[in-house]
Design a protein around this motif. Structure first.
Motif, mmCIF file in Angstrom:
data_model
loop_
_atom_site.group_PDB
_atom_site.id
_atom_site.type_symbol
_atom_site.label_atom_id
_atom_site.label_comp_id
_atom_site.label_asym_id
_atom_site.label_seq_id
_atom_site.Cartn_x
_atom_site.Cartn_y
_atom_site.Cartn_z
ATOM 1 N N LYS A 94 -10.824 -1.636 -0.512
ATOM 2 C CA LYS A 94 -12.354 -1.667 0.141
ATOM 3 C C LYS A 94 -12.301 -1.372 1.390
ATOM 4 N N ALA A 95 -11.269 -2.232 2.138
ATOM 5 C CA ALA A 95 -10.856 -2.156 3.692
ATOM 6 C C ALA A 95 -10.783 -0.925 3.841
ATOM 7 N N SER A 96 -9.854 -0.096 3.245
ATOM 8 C CA SER A 96 -9.384 1.191 3.450
ATOM 9 C C SER A 96 -10.577 2.274 3.482
ATOM 10 N N GLN A 97 -11.642 1.809 2.382
ATOM 11 C CA GLN A 97 -12.678 2.835 2.342
ATOM 12 C C GLN A 97 -13.895 2.823 3.386
ATOM 13 N N THR A 98 -13.942 1.805 3.863
ATOM 14 C CA THR A 98 -14.583 1.341 4.786
ATOM 15 C C THR A 98 -14.481 1.304 6.246
ATOM 16 N N GLY A 99 -12.978 1.586 6.384
ATOM 17 C CA GLY A 99 -12.328 1.519 7.628
ATOM 18 C C GLY A 99 -11.943 0.256 8.356
ATOM 19 N N ASP A 100 -12.315 -0.843 7.594
ATOM 20 C CA ASP A 100 -12.096 -2.301 8.260
ATOM 21 C C ASP A 100 -10.836 -2.621 8.079
ATOM 22 N N ILE A 101 -9.920 -1.711 9.096
ATOM 23 C CA ILE A 101 -8.417 -2.358 8.992
ATOM 24 C C ILE A 101 -7.700 -2.556 10.378
ATOM 25 N N SER A 102 -8.662 -2.768 11.205
ATOM 26 C CA SER A 102 -8.165 -3.056 12.500
ATOM 27 C C SER A 102 -8.680 -4.414 13.252
ATOM 28 N N PRO A 103 -8.426 -5.590 12.452
ATOM 29 C CA PRO A 103 -7.027 -5.768 11.679
ATOM 30 C C PRO A 103 -7.505 -5.810 10.160
ATOM 31 N N TRP A 104 -6.729 -5.673 9.253
ATOM 32 C CA TRP A 104 -6.848 -5.782 7.966
ATOM 33 C C TRP A 104 -7.558 -6.964 7.383
ATOM 34 N N PRO A 105 -8.555 -7.307 6.622
ATOM 35 C CA PRO A 105 -8.944 -8.420 6.374
ATOM 36 C C PRO A 105 -8.003 -9.643 5.516
ATOM 37 N N ASP A 106 -8.255 -10.887 5.715
ATOM 38 C CA ASP A 106 -7.608 -11.734 4.933
ATOM 39 C C ASP A 106 -7.760 -11.718 3.424
ATOM 40 N N GLY A 107 -6.517 -11.580 2.757
ATOM 41 C CA GLY A 107 -6.702 -11.399 1.258
ATOM 42 C C GLY A 107 -6.167 -9.872 0.818
ATOM 43 N N ALA A 108 -6.136 -8.958 1.686
ATOM 44 C CA ALA A 108 -5.368 -7.855 1.496
ATOM 45 C C ALA A 108 -4.197 -8.047 1.386
ATOM 46 N N ARG A 109 -3.795 -6.927 0.138
ATOM 47 C CA ARG A 109 -2.453 -7.069 -0.347
ATOM 48 C C ARG A 109 -1.903 -5.780 -0.500
ATOM 49 N N PHE A 110 -0.592 -5.435 0.077
ATOM 50 C CA PHE A 110 -0.068 -4.293 -0.256
ATOM 51 C C PHE A 110 1.270 -4.461 -1.135
ATOM 52 N N ALA A 111 1.472 -3.306 -2.147
ATOM 53 C CA ALA A 111 2.754 -3.088 -2.767
ATOM 54 C C ALA A 111 3.462 -1.834 -2.305
ATOM 55 N N LYS A 112 4.644 -1.792 -1.967
ATOM 56 C CA LYS A 112 5.410 -0.723 -1.704
ATOM 57 C C LYS A 112 6.353 -0.610 -2.729
ATOM 58 N N ILE A 113 6.361 0.169 -3.417
ATOM 59 C CA ILE A 113 7.334 0.470 -4.671
ATOM 60 C C ILE A 113 8.154 1.427 -4.449
ATOM 61 N N ALA A 114 9.635 1.334 -4.282
ATOM 62 C CA ALA A 114 10.608 2.383 -4.121
ATOM 63 C C ALA A 114 11.429 2.890 -5.273
ATOM 64 N N TRP A 115 11.641 4.165 -5.191
ATOM 65 C CA TRP A 115 12.699 4.703 -6.313
ATOM 66 C C TRP A 115 13.587 5.634 -5.582
ATOM 67 N N GLN A 116 14.795 5.688 -6.044
ATOM 68 C CA GLN A 116 15.614 6.619 -5.695
ATOM 69 C C GLN A 116 15.166 8.105 -6.023
ATOM 70 N N GLN A 117 15.532 9.126 -5.173
ATOM 71 C CA GLN A 117 15.154 10.503 -5.586
ATOM 72 C C GLN A 117 16.035 11.169 -6.472
ATOM 73 N N GLU A 118 15.620 11.972 -7.504
ATOM 74 C CA GLU A 118 16.618 12.723 -8.534
ATOM 75 C C GLU A 118 16.078 14.104 -8.480
ATOM 76 N N LEU A 119 17.017 14.959 -8.292
ATOM 77 C CA LEU A 119 16.667 16.357 -8.619
ATOM 78 C C LEU A 119 16.706 16.858 -9.984
ATOM 79 N N GLY A 120 15.521 17.443 -10.466
ATOM 80 C CA GLY A 120 15.584 17.752 -11.966
ATOM 81 C C GLY A 120 15.909 19.091 -12.244
ATOM 82 N N PRO A 121 16.114 19.634 -13.671
ATOM 83 C CA PRO A 121 16.495 20.799 -14.030
ATOM 84 C C PRO A 121 15.254 21.987 -13.408
#
Length: 444
Positions: A206-233
């Motif tokens: 919601k904060a991203s959609q309204t631009g209310d991110i400077s600062p981000w509001p209390d309650g905002a949570r981010f998850a950054k999920i990481a994978w190794q890269q693989e080259l497929g056929p």
């Protein structure tokens, strides 16, 4: 006048007396310097070694107390974080990883410290010197080789129920709902050959959609999920082995000592908390310090919201302005992503609720029910403005939809205005099969 003269004399005497209180700054020969070409080490020696090495390099004015005390504190702190005199003892990949972080600190204006440069202008890293470091790091080289790490991990890794994951060592609780959060952006990291989804909870979206991110509001949570890269056929680079998930939780009061954010990282399919003790959080806050003007957030969220400032949001990658699309896929869940290294594009496969339910039920090969809709959004890539060695989505090139069923219904929108491509019927079976056959990125 005599009183002023006496005060000056007293001041000079006190200043002279203070010179006695001079705790040492240890200096010793390098034991394991960074392994790098001569021209790279020349730049580092000129611009970084004053603080980030075991050498003692003080100007005459640095040695005058009380300024000496501040200089000593800065040097010892700098050595603790990065010491080029001992960095060579780490594996080559770790050495380059540390240098990537250093380059980003320079690029963002955080290093050398602005107050240090005021008195030591010769330590400024010139654009030419920065290019020397970047050319040495050369992200995305060499090219990836085909790998089977995802299959190997799927057979050997031991998962734990998300509700049983242990809190981080600083007390931050794991959030088992993160997999259902909505994507804010995605990143192609050439510095360590990983892909990352950056997801946000409802408050963050919601904060991203309204631009209310400077600062981000209390309650905002981010998850950054990481994978190794693989080259497929198929010549495309896909997510492979799951690496980790990182959480950022905004609460300006509860986390006032860590820049207003709670920080956590859990690694491997068993989601083991990161670090040796609670002090791991210093890595997080130090790394994010250059982005304090963006509330310590590296991610440039994809949104149509207008926010003042440079590179705070990514309007170019949004597709919501294309009103002729039958759906707005960026509001759906993300299933997987891939990069086409030949054409320098990146794509994310999204799914509506029915599609995401099928993915959650069986991630290895989901059976999408009739009526479930998938959307494949393909963007041109551009350099991440906040991290050298990373790329993020730029302008959208196409949006493809396929509705699952006995005879999948395929539609394609492309071009500057994302207009429907009526001539896409000849590729419909191939593209529909491709989209339905993309495997979801592995999650714990």
């Amino acid at each position: 006048m005599r009183s002023i003269g006496r005060l000056i004399v007293v001041g000079l005497v006190l200043l002279a007396a203070l010179q006695v209180f001079r705790p040492g700054i240890p200096a010793k020969p390098a034991t394991a310097e960074l392994e790098a070409p001569h021209e790279v080490k020349q730049v580092l020696e000129k611009d970084c070694y004053s603080c980030h090495s075991d050498e003692r390099r003080l100007s005459w004015f640095d040695q005058i107390v009380p300024g000496y005390w501040l200089v000593r504190h800065d040097i010892l702190t700098a050595r603790e974080h990065l010491n080029f005199s001992t960095l060579g003892a780490k594996p080559a990949a770790a050495q380059k990883g540390t240098l990537y972080e250093a380059v980003n600190m320079v690029q963002l204006g955080a290093m050398p410290l602005p107050q240090f440069l005021k008195l030591h202008p010769d330590a400024r890293v010139t654009p030419e010197e920065l290019n020397v470091l970047k050319a040495y790091l050369a992200p995305w080289t060499p090219a990836l080789e085909p790998s089977t790490t995802q299959a190997d991990q799927a057979q050997s890794a031991a998962r734990v129920p998300l509700t049983k994951v242990q809190p981080e060592l600083n007390g931050l609780a794991f959030d088992p709902t993160f997999e259902s959060w909505q994507p804010l952006s995605m990143t192609d990291r050439g510095d360590n050959r990983t892909f990352r989804f950056i997801l946000g909870n409802i408050a963050a979206i919601k904060a991203s959609q309204t631009g209310d991110i400077s600062p981000w509001p209390d309650g905002a949570r981010f998850a950054k999920i990481a994978w190794q890269q693989e080259l497929g056929p198929d010549g495309l680079v896909h997510p492979g082995k799951f690496i980790q998930v990182e959480l950022m939780v905004k609460n300006a009061k509860d986390y006032k000592d860590t820049e207003g954010w709670g920080w956590g990282r859990w690694r491997g399919l068993d989601l083991k908390p990161y670090g040796q003790d609670a002090h791991f959080v210093n890595e997080c806050t130090t790394c994010h310090q250059p982005l304090r003007g963006n509330d310590y957030v590296y991610t440039v969220p994809i949104t149509t919201a207008q926010v003042s400032g440079t590179e705070v949001v990514n309007n170019a990658a949004a597709v919501a302005n294309a009103t002729n699309l039958p759906h707005q896929p960026l509001a759906w869940g993300a299933i997987t992503m891939y990069v086409d290294p030949k054409n320098h594009t990146m794509a994310t496969l999204y799914g509506d609720d029915a599609a995401m339910d099928a993915v959650e039920a069986h991630r290895t090969a989901p059976l999408y029910p009739a009526g479930a809709v998938l959307a494949l959004v393909t963007w041109a890539q551009r350099d991440d403005p906040h991290w050298f060695g990373a790329r993020i989505p730029d302008r959208p090139l196409s949006v493809e939809f396929v509705e699952a069923g006995g005879q999948p219904h395929y539609r394609r929108f492309s071009g500057a205005g994302l207009e429907e491509d009526d001539g896409a019927t000849n590729i419909a079976p191939q593209r529909a099969g491709f989209m339905l056959g993309l495997l979801p990125a592995q999650l714990p």
